[in-house]
Design a protein around this motif. Structure first.
Motif, PDB file in Angstrom:
ATOM      1  N   PHE A   1     -38.239  11.025  30.969  1.00 42.71           N
ATOM      2  CA  PHE A   1     -38.967  10.912  29.705  1.00 42.71           C
ATOM      3  C   PHE A   1     -39.770   9.626  29.548  1.00 42.71           C
ATOM      4  CE2 PHE A   1     -36.230  14.449  28.661  1.00 42.71           C
ATOM      5  CZ  PHE A   1     -37.085  15.252  27.924  1.00 42.71           C
ATOM      6  N   THR A   2     -39.550   8.633  30.408  1.00 45.61           N
ATOM      7  CA  THR A   2     -40.400   7.446  30.313  1.00 45.61           C
ATOM      8  C   THR A   2     -41.448   7.431  31.413  1.00 45.61           C
ATOM      9  OG1 THR A   2     -38.772   6.164  31.546  1.00 45.61           O
ATOM     10  CG2 THR A   2     -38.733   5.953  29.168  1.00 45.61           C
TER      11      THR A   2
ATOM     12  N   PRO B   1     -42.121  10.165  34.277  1.00 44.25           N
ATOM     13  CA  PRO B   1     -41.869  11.311  35.156  1.00 44.25           C
ATOM     14  C   PRO B   1     -42.638  11.171  36.472  1.00 44.25           C
ATOM     15  CG  PRO B   1     -43.301  11.926  33.324  1.00 44.25           C
ATOM     16  CD  PRO B   1     -42.823  10.538  33.049  1.00 44.25           C
TER      17      PRO B   1
ATOM     18  N   GLN C   1     -45.098  15.611  33.315  1.00 44.42           N
ATOM     19  CA  GLN C   1     -45.735  14.782  32.298  1.00 44.42           C
ATOM     20  C   GLN C   1     -46.570  15.640  31.345  1.00 44.42           C
ATOM     21  OE1 GLN C   1     -46.814  10.711  32.876  1.00 44.42           O
ATOM     22  NE2 GLN C   1     -48.952  11.225  32.707  1.00 44.42           N
TER      23      GLN C   1
ATOM     24  N   ILE D   1     -44.027  17.676  29.012  1.00 48.75           N
ATOM     25  CA  ILE D   1     -43.249  16.956  27.991  1.00 48.75           C
ATOM     26  C   ILE D   1     -44.129  16.235  26.984  1.00 48.75           C
ATOM     27  CG2 ILE D   1     -41.187  16.722  29.445  1.00 48.75           C
ATOM     28  CD1 ILE D   1     -41.863  13.817  29.869  1.00 48.75           C
ATOM     29  N   THR D   2     -45.359  15.914  27.351  1.00 45.11           N
ATOM     30  CA  THR D   2     -46.229  15.229  26.396  1.00 45.11           C
ATOM     31  C   THR D   2     -47.065  16.210  25.582  1.00 45.11           C
ATOM     32  OG1 THR D   2     -47.991  15.005  28.032  1.00 45.11           O
ATOM     33  CG2 THR D   2     -46.461  13.158  27.816  1.00 45.11           C
ATOM     34  N   GLY D   3     -46.967  17.501  25.914  1.00 43.88           N
ATOM     35  CA  GLY D   3     -47.726  18.487  25.155  1.00 43.88           C
ATOM     36  C   GLY D   3     -49.171  18.581  25.573  1.00 43.88           C
ATOM     37  N   ARG D   4     -49.430  18.483  26.882  1.00 38.62           N
ATOM     38  CA  ARG D   4     -50.800  18.614  27.371  1.00 38.62           C
ATOM     39  C   ARG D   4     -50.931  19.801  28.326  1.00 38.62           C
ATOM     40  NH1 ARG D   4     -51.962  12.281  28.345  1.00 38.62           N
ATOM     41  NH2 ARG D   4     -49.794  12.433  28.919  1.00 38.62           N
TER      42      ARG D   4
ATOM     43  N   HIS E   1     -54.204  16.695  24.516  1.00 36.32           N
ATOM     44  CA  HIS E   1     -52.996  17.304  23.991  1.00 36.32           C
ATOM     45  C   HIS E   1     -53.337  18.615  23.307  1.00 36.32           C
ATOM     46  CE1 HIS E   1     -51.698  13.129  24.496  1.00 36.32           C
ATOM     47  NE2 HIS E   1     -50.488  13.627  24.618  1.00 36.32           N
TER      48      HIS E   1
ATOM     49  N   VAL F   1     -52.061  19.513  20.537  1.00 34.06           N
ATOM     50  CA  VAL F   1     -52.286  19.091  19.146  1.00 34.06           C
ATOM     51  C   VAL F   1     -53.395  18.034  19.146  1.00 34.06           C
ATOM     52  CG1 VAL F   1     -51.216  18.070  17.105  1.00 34.06           C
ATOM     53  CG2 VAL F   1     -49.864  19.505  18.626  1.00 34.06           C
TER      54      VAL F   1
ATOM     55  N   ALA G   1     -43.147  11.174  18.173  1.00 36.93           N
ATOM     56  CA  ALA G   1     -42.092  10.952  19.168  1.00 36.93           C
ATOM     57  C   ALA G   1     -42.656  11.034  20.584  1.00 36.93           C
ATOM     58  CB  ALA G   1     -40.952  11.971  18.989  1.00 36.93           C
TER      59      ALA G   1
ATOM     60  N   VAL H   1     -43.556  10.653  24.511  1.00 38.26           N
ATOM     61  CA  VAL H   1     -42.767  10.458  25.735  1.00 38.26           C
ATOM     62  C   VAL H   1     -43.719  10.175  26.899  1.00 38.26           C
ATOM     63  CG1 VAL H   1     -40.793  11.873  25.054  1.00 38.26           C
ATOM     64  CG2 VAL H   1     -42.729  12.949  26.177  1.00 38.26           C
ATOM     65  N   ALA H   2     -43.119   9.825  28.035  1.00 37.98           N
ATOM     66  CA  ALA H   2     -43.837   9.611  29.295  1.00 37.98           C
ATOM     67  C   ALA H   2     -45.033   8.667  29.118  1.00 37.98           C
ATOM     68  CB  ALA H   2     -44.231  10.949  29.901  1.00 37.98           C
ATOM     69  N   ASP H   3     -46.214   9.039  29.634  1.00 37.14           N
ATOM     70  CA  ASP H   3     -47.345   8.108  29.579  1.00 37.14           C
ATOM     71  C   ASP H   3     -47.779   7.814  28.143  1.00 37.14           C
ATOM     72  OD1 ASP H   3     -48.270  10.716  29.363  1.00 37.14           O
ATOM     73  OD2 ASP H   3     -50.238  10.229  30.171  1.00 37.14           O
ATOM     74  N   ASP H   4     -47.612   8.774  27.246  1.00 38.34           N
ATOM     75  CA  ASP H   4     -47.954   8.529  25.837  1.00 38.34           C
ATOM     76  C   ASP H   4     -47.062   7.435  25.250  1.00 38.34           C
ATOM     77  OD1 ASP H   4     -49.825  10.549  25.960  1.00 38.34           O
ATOM     78  OD2 ASP H   4     -48.439  12.078  25.210  1.00 38.34           O
ATOM     79  N   LEU H   5     -45.789   7.509  25.571  1.00 42.91           N
ATOM     80  CA  LEU H   5     -44.837   6.497  25.093  1.00 42.91           C
ATOM     81  C   LEU H   5     -45.226   5.124  25.635  1.00 42.91           C
ATOM     82  CD1 LEU H   5     -42.146   5.733  23.703  1.00 42.91           C
ATOM     83  CD2 LEU H   5     -41.008   6.247  25.850  1.00 42.91           C
ATOM     84  N   ARG H   6     -45.566   5.089  26.924  1.00 45.34           N
ATOM     85  CA  ARG H   6     -45.937   3.804  27.533  1.00 45.34           C
ATOM     86  C   ARG H   6     -47.221   3.271  26.913  1.00 45.34           C
ATOM     87  NH1 ARG H   6     -44.896   6.698  32.454  1.00 45.34           N
ATOM     88  NH2 ARG H   6     -47.018   6.296  33.162  1.00 45.34           N
TER      89      ARG H   6
END
Lengths: 259, 242
Positions: free
Chosen positions: A242-243, A245, A251, A254-257, B7, B9, B78, B80-85
């Motif tokens: 989750f940080t 992948p 990626q 989980i990020t919705g793309r 995304h 959304v 919320a 995650v992954a590259d978005d979180l970074r």
């Protein structure tokens, strides 16, 4: 990170493939299920995660036209094929909790006592009372139902019913608990209680959970496996997945793309 | 199914975009502030220095905006992954850029004091140090906005050079003061200015490390070699905040 050292696998799958009629639902999947950990299976609808879950306790056997090839083991013993574990005994060791709470139309007590009775695990009376109580306690439901064990299980709220189903699964002393979207029909508070329960059960059971909620997978699991089109794309420590992948497909999902 | 840049959304993309835009504007402002501060020092230009001192609040308000925007995205999406970074590094980099702005404003403030005193020859060397730190800031922000991890690492490596020049300059100014005590007042200010510029290099280095993390997902753990030897010359801690 509370977990130290490489966990030993409780269950393994090698070259696991499943066909429903002519359709290949799972192709050549290898996965180790670590003992004493929560493994989350994530992926879009139809990716094979529930099919994989059902292979672990031979639930696919009950689906007409389903064929399973490859190898699944529980503590090194084969689950399928000649010399494989008896499905009834297997399902006592590898219990299951479903998407919708499905208590039997019986009393709360009888719901929990059903498995131990069927398996002849203990005698009626004080022994059975103890099993029912400890199972309901483990499922975090005892205090809420101890004064109405004789009432119908179906009269409980959705979240309570789901915890009753968990108590029912625990009552036969399983080693592995499979959960197929256990919170999808529950409100956030009932969901939080189940998640807290999953965390506390981890000390005694190996848990595999299928979930559509990314955040739930992130919250409850230590290992996450991402399925796509019947194959495993990535499996790793949940925090890592989750940080950062490793795979672009993970990626994107989980990020919705995911288009 | 395919993975796109966007995304599903769309408003999520809009929110992340706002964060990136604000950071780009903030970085651009900090570069301009630093460039002007160095120019004001070199040319003894009090008017320009005054503009730099007054302009710092614009960087501060962008920092506030980025903080609010990042918290909003964290709470509502919320990530995650590259978005979180992206969100976490934006939050941290905004803090670094804000400090760069403060240090640039401090250079400008001290240059105003220097203008009241006789010129010192070492001012030229200090402004060279400043141009080096400015180049680092510019390159690291370009690396961040361009998503170039390699370029960020190159900037990180250049901090060592900046530290060495600063140490040499420190010794030079110290010697100058000892030779002619009348220069102690302007030289003291010059020492602080040099220290500020060296600190800016450290902030650029932090931005480089976060840029690398944002792009690759890997944190740089190895400790950089520190070449700031001024502490041993004076007994002062090497990284005192000014």
């Amino acid at each position: 990170m509370p977990d130290q050292g490489p966990p030993s696998p409780k269950m393994t799958a090698r070259h696991l493939a499943v066909r429903y009629g002519g359709k290949l639902a799972l192709k050549d999947v290898d996965l180790d299920i670590a003992a004493g950990r929560v493994t989350a299976l994530i992926g879009p609808s139809g990716c094979g995660k529930s099919t994989f879950l059902r292979c672990l306790n031979r639930m696919n056997d009950t689906i007409p036209g389903a064929s399973v090839t490859g190898e699944v083991t529980l503590d090194g013993e084969p689950v399928y094929g000649q010399g494989g574990l008896d499905p009834v005994l297997l399902r006592a060791r590898v219990g299951m909790v479903f998407q919708r709470p499905n208590p039997f139309p019986k009393t709360i007590y009888d719901n929990v006592a059903f498995g131990p009775r069927l398996m002849g695990l203990c005698r009626e009376g004080a022994d059975m009372d103890a099993v029912v109580q400890s199972s309901l306690e483990s499922a975090g439901l005892w205090n809420e139902v101890k004064d109405r064990l004789g009432t119908k299980g179906t009269g409980l709220s959705g979240g309570q019913q789901q915890r009753l189903c968990i108590a029912r699964a625990i009552a036969v002393g399983p080693e592995v608990i499979l959960m197929d979207e256990p919170c999808s029909a529950l409100d956030p508070i009932a969901t939080a209680k189940i998640e807290e329960l999953i965390d506390s059960l981890r000390d005694h059971y190996t848990i595999v959970i299928v979930t559509h909620s990314m955040q739930q997978a992130a919250r409850v699991s230590q290992i996450t496996a991402f399925f796509h089109l019947g194959a495993i794309i990535e499996v790793g420590a949940t925090e890592q997945v989750f940080t950062a992948p490793a795979k672009e497909l993970t990626q994107g999902y989980i990020t919705g793309r995911f288009g | 199914m395919t993975i796109g840049e966007q995304h599903i959304v769309k408003s999520y993309d809009v929110e992340l975009g706002k964060l990136g835009d604000a950071l780009a504007r903030m970085g651009g402002l900090a570069e301009t502030q630093l460039a002007s501060a160095i120019q004001a020092l070199e040319n003894r230009d009090g008017e320009l220095a005054g503009e730099v001192v007054g302009g710092d609040s614009r960087i501060d308000s962008l920092d506030t905006f980025i903080n609010e925007q990042a918290i909003k995205v964290l709470a509502l999406r919320a990530p995650v992954a590259d978005d979180l970074r992206t969100v976490v590094t934006a939050l941290k980099i905004a803090g670094e850029v804000e400090r760069i702005g403060d240090l640039a404003a401090n250079v400008a403030k001290r240059s105003l004091v220097l203008n009241q005193l006789p010129p010192v020859a070492q001012t030229r060397s200090v402004s060279r140090l400043g141009r080096l730190s400015l180049a680092m800031v510019k390159d690291v922000l370009d690396a961040y906005l361009g998503g170039d991890a390699e370029r960020a690492l190159v900037v990180r490596d250049r901090d060592q050079e900046l530290d060495e020049i600063h140490s040499a300059l420190f010794r030079e100014i110290l010697t100058y003061m000892m030779e002619d005590p009348r220069t102690i007042t302007p030289c003291s200010h010059l020492l602080f200015i040099a220290k500020n510029l060296e600190r800016i290099g450290d902030h650029a280095t932090n931005i480089a490390e976060m840029t690398h993390f944002r792009i690759t997902g890997k944190a740089l753990s190895e400790e950089r070699i520190k070449c700031d030897t001024t502490a041993s010359l004076t007994g002062m801690p090497g990284h005192d905040e000014l």
